[in-house]
Write a protein that holds these residues in place. Sequence first.
Motif, PDB file in Angstrom:
ATOM      1  N   ALA A   1      69.841 -31.141  36.782  1.00 22.33           N
ATOM      2  CA  ALA A   1      70.186 -31.768  38.065  1.00 22.33           C
ATOM      3  C   ALA A   1      69.335 -33.010  38.309  1.00 22.33           C
ATOM      4  O   ALA A   1      68.122 -33.005  38.080  1.00 22.33           O
ATOM      5  CB  ALA A   1      69.987 -30.771  39.207  1.00 22.33           C
TER       6      ALA A   1
ATOM      7  N   MET B   1      73.147 -26.897  45.971  1.00 23.01           N
ATOM      8  CA  MET B   1      73.060 -25.494  45.572  1.00 23.01           C
ATOM      9  C   MET B   1      71.656 -24.973  45.837  1.00 23.01           C
ATOM     10  O   MET B   1      70.674 -25.551  45.360  1.00 23.01           O
ATOM     11  CB  MET B   1      73.420 -25.373  44.081  1.00 23.01           C
TER      12      MET B   1
ATOM     13  N   THR C   1      69.688 -29.468  43.748  1.00 22.31           N
ATOM     14  CA  THR C   1      69.175 -28.106  43.816  1.00 22.31           C
ATOM     15  C   THR C   1      68.072 -27.997  44.863  1.00 22.31           C
ATOM     16  O   THR C   1      67.276 -28.909  45.040  1.00 22.31           O
ATOM     17  CB  THR C   1      68.624 -27.649  42.453  1.00 22.31           C
TER      18      THR C   1
ATOM     19  N   THR D   1      74.855 -32.351  41.115  1.00 23.15           N
ATOM     20  CA  THR D   1      74.327 -31.145  41.744  1.00 23.15           C
ATOM     21  C   THR D   1      72.925 -31.432  42.254  1.00 23.15           C
ATOM     22  O   THR D   1      72.071 -31.937  41.518  1.00 23.15           O
ATOM     23  CB  THR D   1      74.269 -29.967  40.756  1.00 23.15           C
TER      24      THR D   1
ATOM     25  N   ASN E   1      80.654 -32.454  43.571  1.00 23.93           N
ATOM     26  CA  ASN E   1      79.303 -32.673  44.077  1.00 23.93           C
ATOM     27  C   ASN E   1      78.902 -31.488  44.948  1.00 23.93           C
ATOM     28  O   ASN E   1      79.656 -31.092  45.846  1.00 23.93           O
ATOM     29  CB  ASN E   1      79.247 -33.955  44.900  1.00 23.93           C
ATOM     30  N   VAL E   2      77.736 -30.913  44.697  1.00 26.07           N
ATOM     31  CA  VAL E   2      77.357 -29.700  45.406  1.00 26.07           C
ATOM     32  C   VAL E   2      75.854 -29.649  45.642  1.00 26.07           C
ATOM     33  O   VAL E   2      75.058 -30.079  44.803  1.00 26.07           O
ATOM     34  CB  VAL E   2      77.810 -28.444  44.612  1.00 26.07           C
TER      35      VAL E   2
ATOM     36  N   ALA F   1      79.380 -25.369  39.864  1.00 29.06           N
ATOM     37  CA  ALA F   1      78.709 -26.673  39.842  1.00 29.06           C
ATOM     38  C   ALA F   1      79.503 -27.741  39.101  1.00 29.06           C
ATOM     39  O   ALA F   1      79.307 -28.943  39.322  1.00 29.06           O
ATOM     40  CB  ALA F   1      77.325 -26.531  39.216  1.00 29.06           C
TER      41      ALA F   1
ATOM     42  N   TYR G   1      78.867 -33.407  50.405  1.00 23.41           N
ATOM     43  CA  TYR G   1      78.882 -32.529  49.239  1.00 23.41           C
ATOM     44  C   TYR G   1      79.329 -31.125  49.644  1.00 23.41           C
ATOM     45  O   TYR G   1      79.250 -30.742  50.815  1.00 23.41           O
ATOM     46  CB  TYR G   1      77.482 -32.418  48.629  1.00 23.41           C
TER      47      TYR G   1
END
Length: 229
Positions: A146, A133, A10, A8, A130-131, A126, A32
């Motif tokens: 993260a 955010m 951020t 993740t 894979n993100v 999450a 992602y």
Amino acid sequence: MIENTSITITIDGPSSSGKSTVGEKLAHNIGYNFLDTGCLYRALTVATLQRNIPITDTDTIIKLAGDIDIVVKPSTVEDGRQYTVLIDKVDVTWELRSSSTDTNVSLISTIPDVRHLLTEQMRYIAKGANVVMVGRDIGTVVVPEAPLKFYLDASIDERARRRHNENMRNGQESDYKEILVNLQARDDIDTQRDNAPLKKPTNAYTINTTTMKPKNVLKEMLRIFHTVI
């Protein structure tokens, strides 16, 4: 380099600092998923206003947060939106940016039980993918572990100009001075609330976007990404 099956990234910062615009581009560039967590609070605000629930009626708002079904999905409509937001299967995407939503979203986001409910939803999203955010407390509260955190900032005048121009492009009524006042009020609420206030996360890379074009912000974030991840 980070070895992890699920990462993740951020991006925190105040409203209209460029988080969503650049965050979406970053996610696209590195393959992602992308989630603008603010849309969850905005969706709940829209639902509250649609039902004529007083903003001060916290018990009813908390119950509403647990009852309604908020879905965020990739956009299939070519009208300038970044994503589509549904409340109980009804598209409310453009209502998220209305002046009434802008005025009330920070008050709703200060309700501790609301933040708890939506934070758990964010953490669920999450996990397992894979993100990228974006939000206001993602690197400090939602996903503090993260491996890569960004904090974007910009002058309030520039942020108001961006929001005003965005509204005009989308054919929405817009008043720059009203936006400026709303942003200042929201900044005050977001930074001073007791529960998960807006602040720079530990070890976050700070980028001031006031005089930067989105493509240059993205270039810097990609440079950092390839160094860290």
